[in-house]
Design an enzyme around this catalytic site. Structure first.
Site, mmCIF file in Angstrom:
data_model
loop_
_atom_site.group_PDB
_atom_site.id
_atom_site.type_symbol
_atom_site.label_atom_id
_atom_site.label_comp_id
_atom_site.label_asym_id
_atom_site.label_seq_id
_atom_site.Cartn_x
_atom_site.Cartn_y
_atom_site.Cartn_z
ATOM 1 N N SER A 165 0.835 -1.192 0.000
ATOM 2 C CA SER A 165 0.000 0.000 0.000
ATOM 3 C C SER A 165 0.874 1.247 0.000
ATOM 4 O O SER A 165 2.011 1.225 0.500
ATOM 5 C CB SER A 165 -0.889 0.019 1.247
ATOM 6 O OG SER A 165 -1.561 1.253 1.388
ATOM 7 N N TYR A 191 -0.084 -0.028 10.699
ATOM 8 C CA TYR A 191 -0.375 -0.368 9.302
ATOM 9 C C TYR A 191 0.814 -0.010 8.413
ATOM 10 O O TYR A 191 1.247 -0.821 7.578
ATOM 11 C CB TYR A 191 -1.616 0.397 8.842
ATOM 12 C CG TYR A 191 -2.028 0.092 7.417
ATOM 13 C CD1 TYR A 191 -2.627 -1.120 7.093
ATOM 14 C CD2 TYR A 191 -1.819 1.022 6.408
ATOM 15 C CE1 TYR A 191 -3.011 -1.404 5.790
ATOM 16 C CE2 TYR A 191 -2.204 0.741 5.098
ATOM 17 C CZ TYR A 191 -2.800 -0.465 4.793
ATOM 18 O OH TYR A 191 -3.175 -0.743 3.495
#
Length: 339
Positions: A165, A191
């Site tokens: 990501s 994350y």
């Protein structure tokens, strides 16, 4: 000539001819996957489901690894050439069982797509005390890839794709305290470091495994509408980053800029099948092409997805990649010997 992507040496767009609006169907056009075997973790929802459908339509047999079997059965109903197996990255025994069952079939593995992931979750830990985003987004894929390596090598021409990501830009990997045992927990830092780890893993795996014709890639699918990745995110966070209004609704001017799932799966599929990558590995990709290094010259705005691109140098650093590999083996209590 550079033979690996350490320090981003190969992070140069290839002018693939595709872009942010390209779909998975676009990038696989003309590719025949008849006889190929693929595993897609989380291949029953969001861009994972679109990936599964696209590979099947091109002739592949796809094993979907899912934690929620009931949901997966419902979503995969009617799709041919799909096998469904249980896999829970928060349970290391589940990973070993899944891999053992596949290896016992004697089949080669041509594509391993590490797609499953979570985001914006509160602090949760597995039975080992490891933080859930690190486990689900990274450590699980490291363990699974290691266990399946005999089948990857057997294919004599395989690709491992880590769905990472742009979120890797939120945090480098914290080698001192990866599980937030001695620092305050911030979900986006968790994350971010987990996705940085995905990039570093693909970088190092490719360098170690390419002699066995196993190549590895990481990627940013884009800002995608229609996935459940943000199901646990407090609406206040969406407001803060500027994507939602004060009533909690997605702003129309943002919505029109987001990718749909057909576009969101394009880069995963491109990494899996593109002939342009036959002699290149360890790169981070986006918009169905190799991404460029982010050297700080672009102002990134979450309410403008066109500015959300690029890969941080720390996510392609040789020392970080090798250090992470060693740490991963220690945390998992296993060796991943690429032989």
């Amino acid at each position: 000539m550079k033979t690996n992507n350490y320090q981003g040496a190969l992070q140069i767009p290839l002018q693939s001819g595709f872009n942010a609006k390209s779909t998975a169907a676009d990038v696989i056009k003309g590719i025949d996957l008849t006889g190929k075997i693929a595993i897609v973790t989380g291949g029953h929802t969001g861009i994972g489901l679109e990936t599964t459908k696209t590979l099947v339509n091109a002739g592949a047999t796809v094993i979907v690894a899912a934690r929620d079997i009931a949901k997966a059965q419902k979503n995969l109903d009617g799709i041919a050439n799909v096998e469904l197996e249980a896999l829970d990255f928060m349970n290391p025994n589940s990973i070993d069982s899944f891999a053992s069952k596949f290896l016992s079939s004697g089949r080669p593995l041509h594509l391993l797509i590490n797609n499953a992931g979570i985001m914006w979750v509160p602090l949760r830990r597995d039975d080992r005390g490891y933080e859930s985003q690190l486990v689900t987004n990274y450590l699980g894929q490291f363990q699974l890839t290691a266990k399946l390596f005999p089948a990857l090598k057997k294919a004599n021409g395989t690709r491992v794709i880590n769905v990472s990501s742009y979120g890797h830009q939120m945090a480098p990997f914290n080698f001192d305290d990866p599980n937030f045992l001695h620092r305050e927990y911030h979900t986006l830092q968790g994350y971010g470091q987990s996705k940085t780890a995905c990039n570093l893993f693909a970088l190092e795996l490719d360098n170690r495994a390419k002699e066995f014709n196993v190549r590895a890639y990481s990627l940013h699918p884009g800002s995608v509408l229609g996935t459940d990745l943000g199901r646990d995110e407090p609406i206040e966070l969406f407001k803060q980053i500027g994507t939602h209004d004060q009533d909690g609704n997605l702003k129309p001017e943002v919505a029109v800029l987001l990718k749909n799932v057909h576009q969101g799966a394009a880069t995963t599929v491109w990494c899996a099948v593109s002939p342009l990558l036959n002699n290149i590995g360890g790169v981070y990709c986006e918009d169905a092409d190799v991404a460029r290094l982010d050297l700080g010259e672009v102002e990134h705005k979450f309410d403008d997805p066109s500015t959300i691109f690029g890969v941080q140098p720390y996510a392609l650093d040789q020392d970080n990649a090798k250090r992470l590999w060693d740490l991963s083996e220690r945390l998992l209590g296993m060796s991943f010997d690429v032989i």
